[in-house]
Every structure is written in C-alpha cells, then in structure tokens.
Write a protein that holds these residues in place. Structure first.
Motif, short mmCIF file in Angstrom:
data_model
loop_
_atom_site.label_atom_id
_atom_site.label_comp_id
_atom_site.label_asym_id
_atom_site.label_seq_id
_atom_site.Cartn_x
_atom_site.Cartn_y
_atom_site.Cartn_z
N THR A 187 -45.88 -17.96 -8.36
CA THR A 187 -46.93 -18.73 -9.01
C THR A 187 -47.84 -19.35 -7.96
OG1 THR A 187 -45.50 -19.27 -10.87
CG2 THR A 187 -47.40 -20.71 -10.52
N ARG A 188 -49.10 -19.03 -8.06
CA ARG A 188 -50.10 -19.64 -7.18
C ARG A 188 -51.19 -20.21 -8.08
NH1 ARG A 188 -50.26 -18.15 -1.65
NH2 ARG A 188 -48.67 -16.62 -1.09
N MET A 189 -51.21 -21.54 -8.21
CA MET A 189 -52.17 -22.19 -9.11
C MET A 189 -53.62 -21.93 -8.70
SD MET A 189 -50.34 -23.59 -11.43
CE MET A 189 -51.48 -24.67 -12.29
N ARG A 190 -53.84 -21.67 -7.43
CA ARG A 190 -55.21 -21.50 -6.95
C ARG A 190 -55.81 -20.15 -7.33
NH1 ARG A 190 -55.51 -22.17 -0.90
NH2 ARG A 190 -57.71 -21.90 -1.38
N ARG A 191 -54.93 -19.20 -7.80
CA ARG A 191 -55.44 -17.85 -8.07
C ARG A 191 -56.61 -17.88 -9.07
NH1 ARG A 191 -50.43 -15.53 -9.16
NH2 ARG A 191 -49.88 -15.08 -7.02
N VAL A 192 -56.43 -18.56 -10.20
CA VAL A 192 -57.50 -18.57 -11.22
C VAL A 192 -58.64 -19.53 -10.87
CG1 VAL A 192 -56.02 -17.83 -13.13
CG2 VAL A 192 -56.30 -20.27 -12.67
N ARG A 193 -58.45 -20.30 -9.84
CA ARG A 193 -59.56 -21.18 -9.40
C ARG A 193 -60.48 -20.49 -8.41
NH1 ARG A 193 -55.60 -25.86 -7.59
NH2 ARG A 193 -54.72 -26.36 -9.63
N SER A 194 -60.15 -19.26 -8.06
CA SER A 194 -60.81 -18.66 -6.90
C SER A 194 -62.24 -18.19 -7.18
CB SER A 194 -59.98 -17.49 -6.38
OG SER A 194 -59.88 -16.50 -7.39
N GLU A 195 -62.58 -17.89 -8.43
CA GLU A 195 -63.91 -17.36 -8.75
C GLU A 195 -64.56 -18.21 -9.83
OE1 GLU A 195 -65.13 -14.87 -7.11
OE2 GLU A 195 -63.27 -14.27 -6.09
N ASP A 196 -65.87 -18.21 -9.83
CA ASP A 196 -66.58 -18.96 -10.86
C ASP A 196 -66.22 -18.43 -12.25
OD1 ASP A 196 -68.72 -20.80 -11.87
OD2 ASP A 196 -69.56 -18.89 -12.52
N TRP A 197 -66.18 -17.08 -12.37
CA TRP A 197 -65.91 -16.51 -13.71
C TRP A 197 -64.52 -16.88 -14.21
CZ3 TRP A 197 -61.71 -13.49 -14.26
CH2 TRP A 197 -61.22 -12.80 -13.14
N SER A 198 -63.52 -16.92 -13.30
CA SER A 198 -62.16 -17.23 -13.76
C SER A 198 -62.00 -18.73 -14.02
CB SER A 198 -61.11 -16.70 -12.79
OG SER A 198 -61.30 -17.22 -11.49
N ARG A 199 -62.75 -19.54 -13.28
CA ARG A 199 -62.72 -20.97 -13.58
C ARG A 199 -63.30 -21.22 -14.96
NH1 ARG A 199 -64.18 -21.39 -8.00
NH2 ARG A 199 -66.38 -21.61 -8.49
N ARG A 200 -64.40 -20.51 -15.28
CA ARG A 200 -65.00 -20.66 -16.61
C ARG A 200 -64.04 -20.16 -17.69
NH1 ARG A 200 -69.34 -17.42 -17.38
NH2 ARG A 200 -69.38 -16.44 -15.33
N LEU A 237 -45.66 -27.90 -21.39
CA LEU A 237 -45.03 -27.41 -20.16
C LEU A 237 -43.59 -26.97 -20.41
CD1 LEU A 237 -46.30 -29.95 -17.46
CD2 LEU A 237 -46.95 -27.57 -17.70
N VAL A 238 -43.41 -26.12 -21.43
CA VAL A 238 -42.06 -25.69 -21.76
C VAL A 238 -41.80 -24.25 -21.36
CG1 VAL A 238 -41.62 -27.33 -23.61
CG2 VAL A 238 -42.87 -25.22 -24.10
N ALA A 239 -42.89 -23.48 -21.15
CA ALA A 239 -42.69 -22.09 -20.78
C ALA A 239 -42.00 -22.03 -19.42
CB ALA A 239 -44.04 -21.38 -20.69
N PRO A 240 -41.05 -21.07 -19.26
CA PRO A 240 -40.39 -20.96 -17.96
C PRO A 240 -41.42 -20.64 -16.89
CG PRO A 240 -39.74 -19.17 -19.45
CD PRO A 240 -40.64 -20.07 -20.22
N GLN A 241 -41.32 -21.31 -15.76
CA GLN A 241 -42.26 -21.09 -14.69
C GLN A 241 -41.50 -20.69 -13.45
OE1 GLN A 241 -45.50 -23.30 -13.78
NE2 GLN A 241 -46.08 -23.80 -15.88
N SER A 242 -42.01 -19.66 -12.80
CA SER A 242 -41.41 -19.40 -11.50
C SER A 242 -42.24 -20.14 -10.48
CB SER A 242 -41.42 -17.90 -11.22
OG SER A 242 -42.67 -17.36 -11.55
N GLY A 243 -41.67 -20.49 -9.40
CA GLY A 243 -42.37 -21.29 -8.41
C GLY A 243 -43.13 -20.44 -7.41
N TYR A 244 -43.67 -21.10 -6.45
CA TYR A 244 -44.35 -20.47 -5.33
C TYR A 244 -43.37 -19.56 -4.58
CZ TYR A 244 -46.47 -20.28 -0.65
OH TYR A 244 -46.98 -19.86 0.54
N PRO A 245 -43.68 -18.39 -4.11
CA PRO A 245 -45.06 -17.85 -4.05
C PRO A 245 -45.45 -16.99 -5.24
CG PRO A 245 -43.65 -16.48 -2.73
CD PRO A 245 -42.75 -17.54 -3.33
#
Ligand code: PBG
Length: 345
Positions: free
Chosen positions: A23-36, A13-21
C-alpha cells in the motif's frame, strides 16, 4: 449509516489493508487526474448563499470598513447586485439591513413597519432577479436602540413577547416576497410560532432556515459594525440567548427542537470554529444543514491576505471546502460572488 449516503471515512476503515510497501497512499495523489478521480467532496455554486447588507440612503455602495471588499448597497444597487449573483448561479441571497439610527427604538417598531428597508430590498431583488431565492433574518437587533435581538425589560430579554414580534416580522417579510425566513434570535419556541404565523397568513410555502445552533461569539464583530448594532449593543452580551461556546450536546437539543417545530433547514454558526458541531448535527439528523462563515472569519482571512500573509486564492476555497467535508449542504459566505466566479472559471 449517516443520512447523506456517504460512509464516513472514520467508520469505513474496516476493509483489510496491507501495509507498506504494497500500500502506497501517494500512488493516487501522483497525477492531477487521479487526484480528481478520488476527490471525496465538491464545492459548487449551488452550495453558496450570499449575505448582503442594504442601507436606506441613495449612495449605491458604502464600504464596510471591518470587512474589506464588502459594501452596504442602496436598494437600487442591491437589485443590480442580485442580478449578478443570479447570473452566476448563486441560489439564494440573504438580506441584512442597516437601519437609520432615528428609526430605532426600544421595541424594534421599524422591524414590523410596512414597506421597511427589508421589504424594499426583497422587492428590488425579486424585480431584478426573479429566479434567485431571498432569505431574511427574523431578529430585532438591527432595529432596536439597545442592539439586542429581543425586547428588554429591566435588563432582561423577554422571550415570549419577543416571539410575538418575530412572528409579525416574518409575516411582513413573507408578504414582501421573501422565500426563506431565517430566525437568528435564539428565542425559545420561535420556529414553531413563526411556522404557525406564516401558515395562518397563507404563507405555508415559505421556508424556514433556523439559526438552530448559534453561539454567543466574538466572531460577529464586523457584522455588527456593518448593520450598525455594534454601537447600540456596546459591551452588552447575548449570552442569555445565544449558546455557550463550550457546549456540544446542547446544540443537538437545539436542532432537534427546531426540526420538531417545523424548520425546513438548520444552520450552525459561526462556521470554522464549530466544524465539530456541524458534523454532529448532519450525522444526527440528516436534514439540510448549513454553515455560516461569519463576518469575523471573512475579516481574518481578508486582513491576512491583504497583508500578503495568506494567499486568498488558496485559503478561500480551502475554508469553504472544510464546510463541505464537515457535512454542510451549503454555506453562507461573504466570498460567494468571488467563489462563484472562480467556480465558473
Ligand atoms: C442578528 C445576526 C447576527 C449575525 C447574523 N444575524 C449578529 C448577532 O447575532 O449578533 C452575524 C453574521 C456575521 O457575523 O456574519 N441576530
């Protein structure tokens, strides 16, 4: 950098992260293919080791009451079961005997008797399923009338005398065709002695998977019922040789010693209550590391599922994935056949 070639999330967890909005952690959780796509760990049939029980009688399958869904096989039926496991792609099967009471004595003589039930089981597996690996415990508890893994004198386990018997037991199992000797006794120095004994007898190719960090656990209860050592052991404890559940650093020392003595693979046991140990061992040594999802863990999940309190279709794969996430290269699990069928689709 850990040895498994995968940067750990907590360290990465060293890469610079921008916060919400942004960065939205749920974006890649939204589809079966992206979860895989972003999934970090995979469970495969190649990760599974199937522990099986074998008894000396002719009844093909005797249910183990405390482990619904598991059975003790006759030698013949075990051969057929091994074939099913091999066909499913399970790499290795671990054989545990239920020894007839009249064959037990104080020094576990039957453990070192030619053509005993373990030897017969190994041969049955090898003749029906030549491609599957066979693993055997080196320990005396199924063979002693006091239920301990070692020799008792005045109520105390004799370490060095036990190790001598374990070496004979390991060589006998290797002669029968066993591929992996798995010392589960927790005597000091047994891995080195077994390695030397196997090598001297011409079995330098036989592998050792040591129960390196094995805890004195209440979660072995149903197993002791299955192999018939619950009644012989009674209320006696194994705390003078198995580890104290309060300890972590001690596990690292145990594993270091077993590797130095020649263990090819190491195991942490029990499984789910000891995931912290598994992660530490994998990170510290980077050797092939296995978890044993023990009988009590199986029994808990099974009992809850049979009552309709848990959904087995979900908790079985989730419980096994936990071991992969914690760094295991493979898992000994009584769910191996069921899980393999699911993974095969
Ligand atoms: C024998 C042995 C045990 C287990 C594997 N080998 C029991 C014990 O140490 O008392 C436990 C396996 C399980 O609970 O599934 N030394």
């Amino acid at each position: 950098m850990p040895f498994n070639g995968r940067p750990r999330a907590t360290k990465g967890l060293v890469a610079p992260q921008s916060g919400y909005p942004t960065t939205r952690m749920r974006r890649v959780r939204s589809e079966d293919w992206s979860r895989r796509l972003v999934r970090e760990n995979q469970l495969s049939v190649d990760d599974l080791i199937w522990p099986v029980f074998v008894h000396g009688g002719t009844e093909p399958r005797i249910p183990v009451e405390t482990m619904p869904g598991t059975v003790r096989y006759s030698v013949d039926a075990l051969g057929e079961a091994a074939k099913e496991a091999a066909d499913l792609g399970i790499p290795v099967i671990a054989v545990f005997p239920q020894v007839d009471a009249e064959l037990k004595d104080g020094i576990g003589t039957y453990a070192v008797t030619d053509n005993n039930i373990v030897c017969q089981a190994v041969q049955a597996v090898k003749s029906e399923a030549p491609g599957i690996g066979v693993m055997c415990d080196a320990a005396l508890d199924p063979f002693t009338d006091h239920g301990h893994d070692g020799l008792l004198e005045n109520g105390a386990i004799q370490n060095d005398a036990t190790v001598e018997v374990l070496v004979q037991q390991a060589v006998l199992q290797a002669k029968a065709g066993c591929d992996v000797i798995s010392p589960s006794d927790m005597m000091d120095g047994r891995v080195g002695a077994i390695r030397a004994g196997l090598d001297a007898a011409g079995f330098e190719h036989v592998m050792i998977m040591s129960y390196a960090a094995k805890y004195a656990s209440g979660f072995y209860g149903p197993f002791r019922d299955a192999v018939g050592s619950a009644s012989t052991l009674g209320t006696a404890s194994k705390s003078t040789y198995q580890m104290d559940p309060a300890n972590t650093d001690e596990a690292i020392r145990e594993v270091a010693l077993d590797i130095a003595e020649g263990a090819d693979m190491v195991m942490v046991k029990p499984g789910m209550p000891y995931l912290d140990i598994l992660r530490r061992v994998k990170d510290a040594f980077g050797v092939p590391t296995f978890a044993y999802q023990v009988s009590g863990e199986y029994a808990m999940l099974k009992a809850a599922a049979d009552n309709g309190w848990l959904d087995m279709d979900r908790v079985m794969p989730e419980s096994l994935m936990a071991f992969k996430r914690a760094g295991a290269d493979g898992i000994l699990t009584y769910f191996a056949i069921e899980m393999a069928k699911r993974l095969r689709g």
